[in-house]
Design a protein around this motif. Structure first.
Motif, PDB file in Angstrom:
ATOM      1  N   ILE A  75     -64.216 -24.883  30.710  1.00  0.00           N
ATOM      2  CA  ILE A  75     -64.598 -23.604  30.367  1.00  0.00           C
ATOM      3  C   ILE A  75     -65.868 -23.502  31.104  1.00  0.00           C
ATOM      4  CG2 ILE A  75     -65.731 -22.380  28.358  1.00  0.00           C
ATOM      5  CD1 ILE A  75     -62.738 -23.346  27.818  1.00  0.00           C
ATOM      6  N   ALA A  76     -66.107 -22.346  31.916  1.00  0.00           N
ATOM      7  CA  ALA A  76     -67.206 -22.238  32.571  1.00  0.00           C
ATOM      8  C   ALA A  76     -68.055 -21.257  32.025  1.00  0.00           C
ATOM      9  CB  ALA A  76     -66.812 -21.689  34.105  1.00  0.00           C
ATOM     10  N   ILE A  77     -69.433 -21.404  31.788  1.00  0.00           N
ATOM     11  CA  ILE A  77     -70.602 -20.488  31.369  1.00  0.00           C
ATOM     12  C   ILE A  77     -71.276 -20.244  32.692  1.00  0.00           C
ATOM     13  CG2 ILE A  77     -72.061 -19.789  29.614  1.00  0.00           C
ATOM     14  CD1 ILE A  77     -70.896 -21.909  27.818  1.00  0.00           C
ATOM     15  N   LEU A  78     -71.369 -19.037  32.881  1.00  0.00           N
ATOM     16  CA  LEU A  78     -72.108 -18.564  34.472  1.00  0.00           C
ATOM     17  C   LEU A  78     -73.595 -18.104  34.079  1.00  0.00           C
ATOM     18  CD1 LEU A  78     -69.259 -16.472  35.831  1.00  0.00           C
ATOM     19  CD2 LEU A  78     -69.569 -19.001  35.815  1.00  0.00           C
ATOM     20  N   GLY A  79     -74.296 -18.456  34.887  1.00  0.00           N
ATOM     21  CA  GLY A  79     -75.957 -18.256  34.687  1.00  0.00           C
ATOM     22  C   GLY A  79     -76.557 -17.732  36.320  1.00  0.00           C
ATOM     23  N   GLU A  80     -77.538 -16.822  36.041  1.00  0.00           N
ATOM     24  CA  GLU A  80     -78.111 -16.574  37.243  1.00  0.00           C
ATOM     25  C   GLU A  80     -79.695 -16.566  37.058  1.00  0.00           C
ATOM     26  OE1 GLU A  80     -76.922 -12.341  37.207  1.00  0.00           O
ATOM     27  OE2 GLU A  80     -74.726 -13.057  37.070  1.00  0.00           O
ATOM     28  N   TYR A  81     -80.356 -16.427  38.266  1.00  0.00           N
ATOM     29  CA  TYR A  81     -81.970 -16.734  38.207  1.00  0.00           C
ATOM     30  C   TYR A  81     -82.579 -15.988  39.320  1.00  0.00           C
ATOM     31  CZ  TYR A  81     -79.600 -20.838  40.214  1.00  0.00           C
ATOM     32  OH  TYR A  81     -78.725 -21.753  40.682  1.00  0.00           O
ATOM     33  N   ASP A  82     -81.684 -15.013  40.021  1.00  0.00           N
ATOM     34  CA  ASP A  82     -82.672 -14.196  40.988  1.00  0.00           C
ATOM     35  C   ASP A  82     -83.392 -13.143  40.552  1.00  0.00           C
ATOM     36  OD1 ASP A  82     -80.280 -13.359  40.532  1.00  0.00           O
ATOM     37  OD2 ASP A  82     -80.094 -12.097  42.333  1.00  0.00           O
ATOM     38  N   GLY A 132     -65.353 -35.562  19.318  1.00  0.00           N
ATOM     39  CA  GLY A 132     -64.398 -36.155  20.231  1.00  0.00           C
ATOM     40  C   GLY A 132     -63.235 -35.560  20.858  1.00  0.00           C
ATOM     41  N   ILE A 133     -63.388 -34.247  20.986  1.00  0.00           N
ATOM     42  CA  ILE A 133     -62.359 -33.570  21.656  1.00  0.00           C
ATOM     43  C   ILE A 133     -62.260 -33.364  22.982  1.00  0.00           C
ATOM     44  CG2 ILE A 133     -61.678 -30.850  21.780  1.00  0.00           C
ATOM     45  CD1 ILE A 133     -62.866 -30.480  18.812  1.00  0.00           C
ATOM     46  N   LYS A 134     -61.135 -33.417  23.292  1.00  0.00           N
ATOM     47  CA  LYS A 134     -60.903 -33.321  24.957  1.00  0.00           C
ATOM     48  C   LYS A 134     -61.171 -32.062  25.542  1.00  0.00           C
ATOM     49  CE  LYS A 134     -59.339 -37.382  25.589  1.00  0.00           C
ATOM     50  NZ  LYS A 134     -59.934 -38.433  26.371  1.00  0.00           N
ATOM     51  N   GLY A 135     -61.769 -31.860  26.784  1.00  0.00           N
ATOM     52  CA  GLY A 135     -62.191 -30.543  27.121  1.00  0.00           C
ATOM     53  C   GLY A 135     -63.496 -30.443  27.855  1.00  0.00           C
ATOM     54  N   ARG A 136     -63.802 -29.916  28.834  1.00  0.00           N
ATOM     55  CA  ARG A 136     -64.790 -29.662  29.716  1.00  0.00           C
ATOM     56  C   ARG A 136     -65.860 -28.444  29.679  1.00  0.00           C
ATOM     57  NH1 ARG A 136     -62.082 -31.388  35.074  1.00  0.00           N
ATOM     58  NH2 ARG A 136     -60.381 -30.935  33.895  1.00  0.00           N
ATOM     59  N   VAL A 137     -66.916 -28.565  29.758  1.00  0.00           N
ATOM     60  CA  VAL A 137     -67.775 -27.379  29.754  1.00  0.00           C
ATOM     61  C   VAL A 137     -68.728 -27.555  30.821  1.00  0.00           C
ATOM     62  CG1 VAL A 137     -69.597 -28.283  28.344  1.00  0.00           C
ATOM     63  CG2 VAL A 137     -69.529 -25.836  28.589  1.00  0.00           C
ATOM     64  N   ARG A 138     -68.605 -26.376  31.829  1.00  0.00           N
ATOM     65  CA  ARG A 138     -69.470 -26.273  33.000  1.00  0.00           C
ATOM     66  C   ARG A 138     -70.780 -25.129  32.928  1.00  0.00           C
ATOM     67  NH1 ARG A 138     -64.762 -26.612  37.428  1.00  0.00           N
ATOM     68  NH2 ARG A 138     -63.885 -28.902  36.931  1.00  0.00           N
ATOM     69  N   TYR A 139     -71.677 -25.442  33.270  1.00  0.00           N
ATOM     70  CA  TYR A 139     -72.607 -24.532  33.573  1.00  0.00           C
ATOM     71  C   TYR A 139     -72.807 -24.177  35.035  1.00  0.00           C
ATOM     72  CZ  TYR A 139     -77.102 -21.996  34.523  1.00  0.00           C
ATOM     73  OH  TYR A 139     -77.827 -21.060  34.913  1.00  0.00           O
ATOM     74  N   TYR A 140     -72.701 -23.251  35.449  1.00  0.00           N
ATOM     75  CA  TYR A 140     -72.795 -22.733  36.928  1.00  0.00           C
ATOM     76  C   TYR A 140     -73.902 -21.896  37.012  1.00  0.00           C
ATOM     77  CZ  TYR A 140     -67.811 -24.048  38.289  1.00  0.00           C
ATOM     78  OH  TYR A 140     -66.740 -24.703  38.429  1.00  0.00           O
ATOM     79  N   GLY A 141     -74.853 -22.389  37.783  1.00  0.00           N
ATOM     80  CA  GLY A 141     -76.201 -21.723  38.323  1.00  0.00           C
ATOM     81  C   GLY A 141     -75.832 -20.999  39.369  1.00  0.00           C
ATOM     82  N   CYS A 142     -75.705 -19.516  39.403  1.00  0.00           N
ATOM     83  CA  CYS A 142     -75.455 -18.746  40.599  1.00  0.00           C
ATOM     84  C   CYS A 142     -76.347 -17.864  40.963  1.00  0.00           C
ATOM     85  CB  CYS A 142     -74.335 -17.734  39.904  1.00  0.00           C
ATOM     86  SG  CYS A 142     -72.718 -18.638  39.191  1.00  0.00           S
ATOM     87  N   PRO A 143     -76.796 -18.176  42.132  1.00  0.00           N
ATOM     88  CA  PRO A 143     -77.991 -17.368  42.805  1.00  0.00           C
ATOM     89  C   PRO A 143     -77.541 -15.921  43.389  1.00  0.00           C
ATOM     90  CG  PRO A 143     -77.022 -18.843  44.526  1.00  0.00           C
ATOM     91  CD  PRO A 143     -76.341 -18.989  43.157  1.00  0.00           C
ATOM     92  N   ALA A 144     -78.310 -15.161  43.677  1.00  0.00           N
ATOM     93  CA  ALA A 144     -78.105 -13.936  44.571  1.00  0.00           C
ATOM     94  C   ALA A 144     -77.085 -13.158  43.955  1.00  0.00           C
ATOM     95  CB  ALA A 144     -77.661 -14.442  46.208  1.00  0.00           C
ATOM     96  N   GLU A 145     -76.958 -12.643  42.652  1.00  0.00           N
ATOM     97  CA  GLU A 145     -76.282 -11.456  42.454  1.00  0.00           C
ATOM     98  C   GLU A 145     -76.780 -10.326  42.761  1.00  0.00           C
ATOM     99  OE1 GLU A 145     -74.951  -8.468  39.856  1.00  0.00           O
ATOM    100  OE2 GLU A 145     -77.055  -9.037  39.745  1.00  0.00           O
ATOM    101  N   GLU A 146     -78.086 -10.207  42.967  1.00  0.00           N
ATOM    102  CA  GLU A 146     -78.625  -8.756  43.176  1.00  0.00           C
ATOM    103  C   GLU A 146     -78.575  -8.515  44.732  1.00  0.00           C
ATOM    104  OE1 GLU A 146     -79.753  -6.726  41.320  1.00  0.00           O
ATOM    105  OE2 GLU A 146     -80.312  -7.808  39.333  1.00  0.00           O
TER     106      GLU A 146
END
Length: 474
Positions: A75-82, A132-146
């Motif tokens: 599961i990917a959760i996407l973020g930004e900071y520009d 104790g559940i199988k699964g992966r979570v990822r945070y993607y810090g994504c630049p330059a959306e603007e």
């Protein structure tokens, strides 16, 4: 409901730290691909939270990813900071008061966007460990959306190839599932080269690149009558060729942003803009070259994920604000026009309430689609991964995007409450996917069906590399 309440508590337990992260990023507003302090702040928080951290994704120095969990769906959760240029503004004041003349500011709320997304990912990380559940979570810090299309370059670099679903959000003046509607776009520099001469003594010997830029603008303006509904063309002068009016300008550069509802429509419109540039060069006896900087695809919806996210909104209920929050929102609204406030309701597809300053409603999933919308590099992600987006209330109704008013509200208690609220929705949606393999399967089936009708075409040409210096060189 037990898992829902558990994930909400995990979000609540961490909210103060992530509100502080949001404020820290607000304090250091940085432009496309130059978000070094903001990316470092996100990397440090990921490390502190115990994520496995990777940096420099797709060759982009300010892109960062944190992963937690083992095996199972990703599961990917996407973020930004520009941030944006020219929007410097003091926090918490309802008048235009720049901190730095011409400075940057978080006029799209990306300080909140990244922090809430990482808060949701951190809560899911702790929930996975506790259950104790199988699964992966990822945070993607994504630049330059603007205008930098970093997510598109990240897609091309394969960083989402093994992701099962992607979740994200955007600050707004209302709360609800974001309609999967956006414009495909491409940002292109047109550079004209002419011949310098003395503008009075030998004007006949000069060939003005600035004339070519202005003639291109005239041609594009005539083209506007003949564009498809929803298409947009914007431009900004990057280099006027110098400051001396007595010199015929031998160089000039203009940046165009071309948008349309679909990639094919956008490509066709851009081809016409290119022909206009060539005509301007022919009329002025100059040369023109064009260089693609970035491009975004339009958003692809996903009905199962949108339904799951709406269910989380409905279980959680709307955000709640106190009288102090509403008083400041009313002060902001006093700087706006009635049309700006009416436009916010039209965008949300909900009926106005007289005197409403902060939206304490959830927009229903069946609300009418907006008639006007922008572009996002999340669109490119949505072509390769089933994707869902939320909107979360963090500012006064009517606040225009990319405005000093939005910057002024970026550190308010109301913004922090909105950050927590939407983090709960995203975390809850992620938990639903981790607990229900059928939800993930339905999301993937829906995604395959949409792409069967219109296969994905990467909007960024293969020879184009991330424009890492665009914040400094225009």
């Amino acid at each position: 409901m037990q898992n829902t309440e558990a994930i909400w508590r995990l979000v609540e337990n961490k909210r103060d730290d992530f509100a502080a992260l949001s404020d820290r990023v607000w304090d250091t507003p940085e432009l496309n691909y130059d978000e070094h302090r903001s990316a470092a702040a996100h990397r440090e928080m990921l490390q502190r939270e115990g994520f496995r951290v990777r940096t420099g994704l797709a060759g982009i120095p300010t892109a960062v990813m944190g992963e937690a969990g083992e095996d199972g769906p990703v599961i990917a959760i996407l973020g930004e900071y520009d941030a944006l240029p020219g929007l410097s503004q003091e926090a918490g004041v309802a008048e235009h008061r720049p901190i730095e003349s011409g400075g940057n500011g978080h006029g799209c709320g990306h300080n909140l966007l990244g922090s809430a997304s990482m808060l949701a990912a951190a809560a899911v990380k702790d929930w996975l460990a506790a259950q104790g559940i199988k699964g992966r979570v990822r945070y993607y810090g994504c630049p330059a959306e603007e205008g930098g299309s970093a997510k598109g370059f990240m897609v091309r670099g394969g960083v989402f190839d093994d992701v099962d679903i992607a979740i994200c959000w955007h600050p707004a003046s209302f709360s609800g599932v974001n309609k999967a509607i956006s414009l495909a776009c491409m940002e292109v520099d047109f550079s004209f080269t002419g011949r310098a001469s003395h503008a009075a003594g030998s004007p006949q010997l000069g060939r003005s690149a600035l004339d070519a830029v202005e003639l291109m603008s005239v041609g594009v303006n005539y083209l506007r009558e003949h564009m498809a509904d929803g298409a947009r063309i914007h431009y900004a002068l990057q280099d006027a060729g110098g400051i001396a009016p007595n010199v015929v300008q031998a160089r000039a550069r203009v940046r165009y942003l071309v948008r349309a509802k679909t990639l094919p429509e956008m490509q066709a419109l851009l081809a016409r803009v290119v022909k206009v540039s060539e005509g301007a060069a022919l009329m002025t006896e100059t040369r023109v070259e064009h260089r693609v900087l970035s491009a975004d695809a339009n958003l692809v919806g996903n009905a199962p994920l949108e339904r799951a996210m709406q269910d989380n909104f409905d279980r959680l209920g709307p955000p709640r604000f106190d009288e102090a929050d509403k008083a400041f929102a009313r002060a902001i609204q006093a700087t706006l026009t009635p049309e700006e406030i009416a436009a916010a309701y039209r965008r949300a597809g909900i009926a106005p309430i007289p005197g409403e300053a902060l939206c304490e409603r959830i927009v229903p999933l069946e609300a009418p689609e907006p008639k006007s919308f922008g572009s996002t590099d999340v669109g490119t992600v949505s072509w390769v991964v089933p994707t869902v987006q939320a909107r979360g209330t963090t500012y006064a109704l009517g606040t225009p995007g990319h405005s000093w008013q939005l910057v002024a509200q970026g550190k308010t208690p109301a913004a922090h409450k909105g950050l927590e609220h939407v983090a709960k929705v995203m975390a809850g949606t992620a938990v639903d996917a981790l607990l229900d393999p059928e939800l993930v399967a339905r999301a993937k089936a829906d995604h395959r069906a949409r792409l069967a009708e219109t296969p994905f075409v990467q909007p960024i040409p293969p020879e184009v590399q991330p424009p890492l210096g665009m914040a400094h060189h225009g």
